[in-house]
Design a protein around this motif. Structure first.
Motif, PDB file in Angstrom:
ATOM      1  N   TYR A 104       0.886  -1.255   0.125  1.00  0.00           N
ATOM      2  CA  TYR A 104       0.002  -0.125  -0.026  1.00  0.00           C
ATOM      3  C   TYR A 104       0.910   1.327   0.035  1.00  0.00           C
ATOM      4  CZ  TYR A 104      -3.443   3.345   1.417  1.00  0.00           C
ATOM      5  OH  TYR A 104      -4.699   4.404   1.602  1.00  0.00           O
ATOM      6  N   PHE A 105       0.504   2.096  -0.897  1.00  0.00           N
ATOM      7  CA  PHE A 105       1.413   3.416  -1.053  1.00  0.00           C
ATOM      8  C   PHE A 105       0.793   4.411  -0.020  1.00  0.00           C
ATOM      9  CE2 PHE A 105       1.755   0.592  -4.993  1.00  0.00           C
ATOM     10  CZ  PHE A 105       2.903   0.550  -5.044  1.00  0.00           C
ATOM     11  N   VAL A 131     -12.058   7.305  -1.446  1.00  0.00           N
ATOM     12  CA  VAL A 131     -11.153   8.132  -0.544  1.00  0.00           C
ATOM     13  C   VAL A 131     -11.695   9.426  -0.409  1.00  0.00           C
ATOM     14  CG1 VAL A 131      -9.001   9.493  -0.701  1.00  0.00           C
ATOM     15  CG2 VAL A 131      -8.961   7.043  -1.760  1.00  0.00           C
ATOM     16  N   GLY A 132     -11.784   9.954   0.819  1.00  0.00           N
ATOM     17  CA  GLY A 132     -12.384  11.084   1.359  1.00  0.00           C
ATOM     18  C   GLY A 132     -11.443  12.529   0.927  1.00  0.00           C
ATOM     19  N   LEU A 133     -12.111  13.380   0.374  1.00  0.00           N
ATOM     20  CA  LEU A 133     -11.630  14.827  -0.017  1.00  0.00           C
ATOM     21  C   LEU A 133     -10.415  14.750  -1.099  1.00  0.00           C
ATOM     22  CD1 LEU A 133     -11.080  16.083   3.535  1.00  0.00           C
ATOM     23  CD2 LEU A 133     -13.131  16.352   2.063  1.00  0.00           C
ATOM     24  N   ALA A 134     -10.926  13.738  -2.007  1.00  0.00           N
ATOM     25  CA  ALA A 134      -9.916  13.483  -3.123  1.00  0.00           C
ATOM     26  C   ALA A 134     -10.674  14.157  -4.455  1.00  0.00           C
ATOM     27  CB  ALA A 134      -9.431  11.968  -3.391  1.00  0.00           C
ATOM     28  N   GLY A 135      -9.775  14.258  -5.512  1.00  0.00           N
ATOM     29  CA  GLY A 135     -10.498  14.670  -6.712  1.00  0.00           C
ATOM     30  C   GLY A 135     -11.137  15.945  -6.768  1.00  0.00           C
ATOM     31  N   GLY A 136     -11.190  16.900  -5.830  1.00  0.00           N
ATOM     32  CA  GLY A 136     -11.777  17.927  -5.698  1.00  0.00           C
ATOM     33  C   GLY A 136     -13.324  17.631  -5.090  1.00  0.00           C
ATOM     34  N   LEU A 137     -13.720  16.414  -4.653  1.00  0.00           N
ATOM     35  CA  LEU A 137     -14.801  15.927  -4.426  1.00  0.00           C
ATOM     36  C   LEU A 137     -14.893  15.623  -2.761  1.00  0.00           C
ATOM     37  CD1 LEU A 137     -15.841  13.280  -7.340  1.00  0.00           C
ATOM     38  CD2 LEU A 137     -16.386  15.491  -6.824  1.00  0.00           C
ATOM     39  N   ALA A 164      -9.453   5.380 -12.576  1.00  0.00           N
ATOM     40  CA  ALA A 164      -9.717   6.461 -12.309  1.00  0.00           C
ATOM     41  C   ALA A 164      -9.910   6.960 -10.426  1.00  0.00           C
ATOM     42  CB  ALA A 164     -10.835   7.437 -12.766  1.00  0.00           C
ATOM     43  N   ILE A 165      -8.603   6.570 -10.022  1.00  0.00           N
ATOM     44  CA  ILE A 165      -8.344   6.389  -8.715  1.00  0.00           C
ATOM     45  C   ILE A 165      -7.649   7.003  -8.001  1.00  0.00           C
ATOM     46  CG2 ILE A 165      -7.067   4.183  -8.643  1.00  0.00           C
ATOM     47  CD1 ILE A 165      -8.915   2.936  -6.594  1.00  0.00           C
ATOM     48  N   ASP A 166      -7.514   7.233  -6.707  1.00  0.00           N
ATOM     49  CA  ASP A 166      -6.523   8.057  -5.890  1.00  0.00           C
ATOM     50  C   ASP A 166      -5.189   7.116  -5.541  1.00  0.00           C
ATOM     51  OD1 ASP A 166      -5.754  10.795  -4.556  1.00  0.00           O
ATOM     52  OD2 ASP A 166      -5.472   9.313  -3.010  1.00  0.00           O
ATOM     53  N   MET A 167      -4.009   7.440  -5.130  1.00  0.00           N
ATOM     54  CA  MET A 167      -3.046   6.705  -4.799  1.00  0.00           C
ATOM     55  C   MET A 167      -3.543   6.044  -3.421  1.00  0.00           C
ATOM     56  SD  MET A 167      -0.219   5.645  -5.913  1.00  0.00           S
ATOM     57  CE  MET A 167       0.521   6.964  -6.838  1.00  0.00           C
ATOM     58  N   ALA A 168      -4.165   6.581  -2.606  1.00  0.00           N
ATOM     59  CA  ALA A 168      -4.673   6.082  -1.331  1.00  0.00           C
ATOM     60  C   ALA A 168      -5.932   5.111  -1.537  1.00  0.00           C
ATOM     61  CB  ALA A 168      -5.140   7.182  -0.285  1.00  0.00           C
ATOM     62  N   GLY A 169      -6.423   5.148  -2.762  1.00  0.00           N
ATOM     63  CA  GLY A 169      -7.558   4.081  -2.937  1.00  0.00           C
ATOM     64  C   GLY A 169      -7.310   2.948  -3.299  1.00  0.00           C
ATOM     65  N   PHE A 170      -6.045   2.075  -3.179  1.00  0.00           N
ATOM     66  CA  PHE A 170      -5.998   0.814  -3.566  1.00  0.00           C
ATOM     67  C   PHE A 170      -4.621   0.207  -2.927  1.00  0.00           C
ATOM     68  CE2 PHE A 170      -2.926   3.218  -6.448  1.00  0.00           C
ATOM     69  CZ  PHE A 170      -2.169   2.387  -6.599  1.00  0.00           C
ATOM     70  N   GLN A 194      -0.465   7.661 -12.907  1.00  0.00           N
ATOM     71  CA  GLN A 194       0.402   6.829 -12.135  1.00  0.00           C
ATOM     72  C   GLN A 194      -0.359   5.710 -11.608  1.00  0.00           C
ATOM     73  OE1 GLN A 194       3.635   7.005 -12.018  1.00  0.00           O
ATOM     74  NE2 GLN A 194       4.051   9.235 -12.924  1.00  0.00           N
ATOM     75  N   GLU A 195      -1.425   5.810 -11.077  1.00  0.00           N
ATOM     76  CA  GLU A 195      -2.346   4.695 -10.566  1.00  0.00           C
ATOM     77  C   GLU A 195      -2.656   3.858 -11.644  1.00  0.00           C
ATOM     78  OE1 GLU A 195      -2.877   8.518  -7.986  1.00  0.00           O
ATOM     79  OE2 GLU A 195      -2.826   7.968  -9.943  1.00  0.00           O
ATOM     80  N   SER A 196      -3.068   4.372 -12.713  1.00  0.00           N
ATOM     81  CA  SER A 196      -3.556   3.446 -13.890  1.00  0.00           C
ATOM     82  C   SER A 196      -2.430   2.788 -14.490  1.00  0.00           C
ATOM     83  CB  SER A 196      -4.274   4.317 -14.969  1.00  0.00           C
ATOM     84  OG  SER A 196      -5.373   4.882 -14.422  1.00  0.00           O
ATOM     85  N   HIS A 197      -1.292   3.264 -14.306  1.00  0.00           N
ATOM     86  CA  HIS A 197      -0.064   2.615 -14.971  1.00  0.00           C
ATOM     87  C   HIS A 197       0.212   1.669 -14.179  1.00  0.00           C
ATOM     88  CE1 HIS A 197       3.647   2.594 -17.397  1.00  0.00           C
ATOM     89  NE2 HIS A 197       4.277   2.280 -16.263  1.00  0.00           N
TER      90      HIS A 197
END
Length: 250
Positions: A104-105, A131-137, A164-170, A194-197
């Motif tokens: 986990y990163f 993930v809370g408070l991510a992607g402007g949401l 389409a996910i944040d680094m903290a979400g996987f 980066q996450e998708s890659h």
């Protein structure tokens, strides 16, 4: 748990210290800290030695052309690429072949529920969650279909991303990391990819394992803090006086 550190400031050191208090409550935990520096600093080494955690302390310096300046927004340049890859290399070279677990990163700008770490333990390939408070949401999250599989992503920022996910979400299983040595982060991918890659190198969207009660709970939140303005400290320097942290480690 991989945590890249980018040129430790006073505020980042304190956040790292607070983060260690959370990790102390997580059983069977190994913390990999990668400093963005030419050599390991005593500041981080001392913090880790006092943390009570099982850890590995590494360093990997970001090239000057790719370093983020203090006055630049966080999204201006990719962050943590070399550091996360250094951690992945260490894992592949040093993790026992029969060891089980997940990678986990982590980020010191996040707040974690202990429930998150228990949830990710059952990961077979790769798990995802909101993930809370991510992607402007308020919440950025996977959307599940009737079969309980990830079908799309609730995000407004670059929704076309494969993951389409944040680094903290996987998280990714240790076995997949070992079995896919070419799964790394890259300087070359567009912003936000980066996450998708790395996920695309180890798993398909259909293979993702939703956690957090069918992705209905938020167990990690972005709580990004700004670098403090040290105007008075700068004044001390200009006047040739000793800094406020003279003889104090901060």
């Amino acid at each position: 748990m991989v945590a890249p550190q980018h040129g430790m400031t006073v505020s980042e050191t304190r956040k790292l210290d607070m983060l260690s208090q959370t990790f102390l409550l997580v059983p069977n935990f190994h913390w990999i800290i990668v400093e963005d520096a030419d050599k390991k600093t005593d500041l981080v080494a001392n913090l880790l030695s006092k943390s009570g955690l099982t850890y590995t302390h590494l360093n990997a310096a970001t090239p000057k052309d790719w370093k983020l300046k203090l006055d630049q927004p966080q999204w201006k340049k990719p962050r943590g690429v070399i550091q996360r890859n250094a951690a992945l290399e260490w894992i592949r070279q040093n993790a026992p072949h029969d060891a089980q677990g997940v990678v986990y990163f982590a980020d010191d700008d996040n707040v974690y529920s202990l429930e998150l770490f228990e949830e990710m333990r059952s990961t077979k390939k790769a798990s995802v969650w909101p993930v809370g408070l991510a992607g402007g949401l308020l919440v950025e999250r996977p959307i599940l279909n009737a079969d309980g599989k990830v079908s799309e992503w609730f995000t407004l920022w670059r929704p076309e991303r494969p993951f389409a996910i944040d680094m903290a979400g996987f998280c990714i299983s240790l076995q997949l990391i070992r079995d896919n040595p070419k799964a790394v982060f890259s300087w070359e991918v567009p912003r936000g990819y980066q996450e998708s890659h790395i996920l695309s190198a180890v798993v398909t969207k259909e293979e993702l394992e939703p956690k957090a009660d069918g992705c209905t709970k938020v167990l990690v939140w972005h709580t990004r803090t700004e670098n403090p303005k040290m105007t008075q400290e700068e004044m001390l320097k200009k006047e040739g006086k000793k800094p406020s942290n003279y003889n104090i480690e901060v």
